[in-house]
Design an enzyme around this catalytic site. Structure first.
Site: not given
Ligand code: BTN
Length: 318
Positions: A115, A180, A313
């Site tokens: 994100r 996380k 946060r």
């Molecule tokens: C976040 O930042 O919390 C979201 C992370 C999401 C990661 C997943 S891995 C599978 C899918 N492909 C990606 O490139 N991102 C999501």
């Protein structure tokens, strides 16, 4: 190189001669490929004179037949050894006209997306990189709160597999304590008010035990439990939870899920800062509304906030 890895994945010794014969290459070419395996995929290979080569740790690779044997056979599953991002591949597949629903998985991502423009660290064969594509033709109601619904499904899949402390942080992080363990990135193409496709991207830290690349507090299923997990079983369990919660969301809307989501929200009642780019709003978490927006008490007044670029946060004084 990956064919060689598949020969070695059992964690037993294989002689250079046998590997070369199986691949139709010379022993020195085997040696070179092994060096690439170590350098590119971060795997460690033992070399013992007279015995051959052995992976330091056996590998359980993603396998469509195993995913089905674990109970998830409904969705076509496309597994990649290495890809830029499973979300990016899912979007390309939609563009090519591949019929949804379908699932894209990868052993590693070289440009995993998080994100707010962050990178998602995605080492080979350690974690789950999972993008489920759905076609949505029910209008905006089918999108409202969808990322929170996915978070709830991920959290329940983790709890089912023994990660009892997994819980939620608005909008869609899954945490254990302050660390996380999973993240969710939804990407949408088409007209959300009419017909569109949504990519439900889920990253779960499964067997990863160390990395210095992640720039926030993190944990994994194996760090929490002291054992390794079969990602094929996890895919099947997550699939079952997604089917259950997506069906409820489809039939009854997010309102039917709101109170369950709040029950598992780690920061309910806590003093937080909501970060929106360079802006920061301090408040106390009251919960979420019928659409999944965050309800914050700010200076004694309740306000709601939503949007993909927001993050929370805990406040130092909370
Ligand atoms: C976040 O930042 O919390 C979201 C992370 C999401 C990661 C997943 S891995 C599978 C899918 N492909 C990606 O490139 N991102 C999501």
């Amino acid at each position: 190189m990956l064919t060689l890895l598949k020969l070695l994945k059992d964690g037993r010794f294989h002689s250079g001669q046998a590997l070369g014969a199986a691949l139709g290459i010379s022993r020195s070419a085997v040696w070179k490929q092994l060096q690439h395996l170590e350098a590119d995929l971060g795997l460690s290979v033992h070399k013992v004179r007279g015995k051959g080569y052995q992976l330091a740790k056996p590998l359980l690779l993603l396998d469509v037949a195993q995913i089905c044997a674990n109970g998830l056979c409904e969705w076509p599953v496309h597994v990649f050894d290495s890809i830029d991002s499973t979300n990016a591949e899912a979007l390309r597949s939609i563009e090519r006209g591949v019929q949804a629903p379908f699932l894209v998985l990868a052993e590693r991502q070289i440009a995993g997306r998080g994100r707010r423009g962050r990178k998602w660290v995605s080492p080979f064969a350690d974690n789950l990189y999972h993008s489920l594509v759905l076609r949505i033709d029910g209008g905006m109601r089918q999108i409202e709160g969808l990322s929170l619904v996915v978070g709830l499904a991920v959290m329940h899949a983790l709890r089912d597999m023994g990660i009892a402390e997994a819980a939620l942080k608005w909008p869609n992080d899954v945490l254990v304590g302050e660390k996380k363990i999973a993240g969710i990135l939804l990407e949408l193409v088409g007209d959300p008010a009419d017909v569109c496709h949504v990519v439900l991207g889920v990253g779960i830290n499964v067997n990863m035990r160390s990395t210095d690349e992640v720039d926030q507090q993190w944990t994994s299923m194996s760090l929490e439990s002291g054992r390794d997990f079969d990602r094929n079983e996890l895919v099947a369990r997550l699939g079952a939870k997604l089917q259950q919660y997506l069906a409820l969301h489809h039939e009854a809307g997010f309102a039917a899920i709101q109170s369950e989501w709040e029950r598992f929200h780690l920061w309910q009642g806590r003093a937080v800062s909501l970060i929106a780019g360079v802006n920061r709003i301090d408040g106390v978490v009251m919960g979420i509304d019928h659409q999944g927006a965050l309800r914050l008490k700010v200076d004694g007044v309740e306000k709601t906030f939503s949007g993909g670029e927001l993050s929370l946060r805990l406040r130092d004084d909370s």
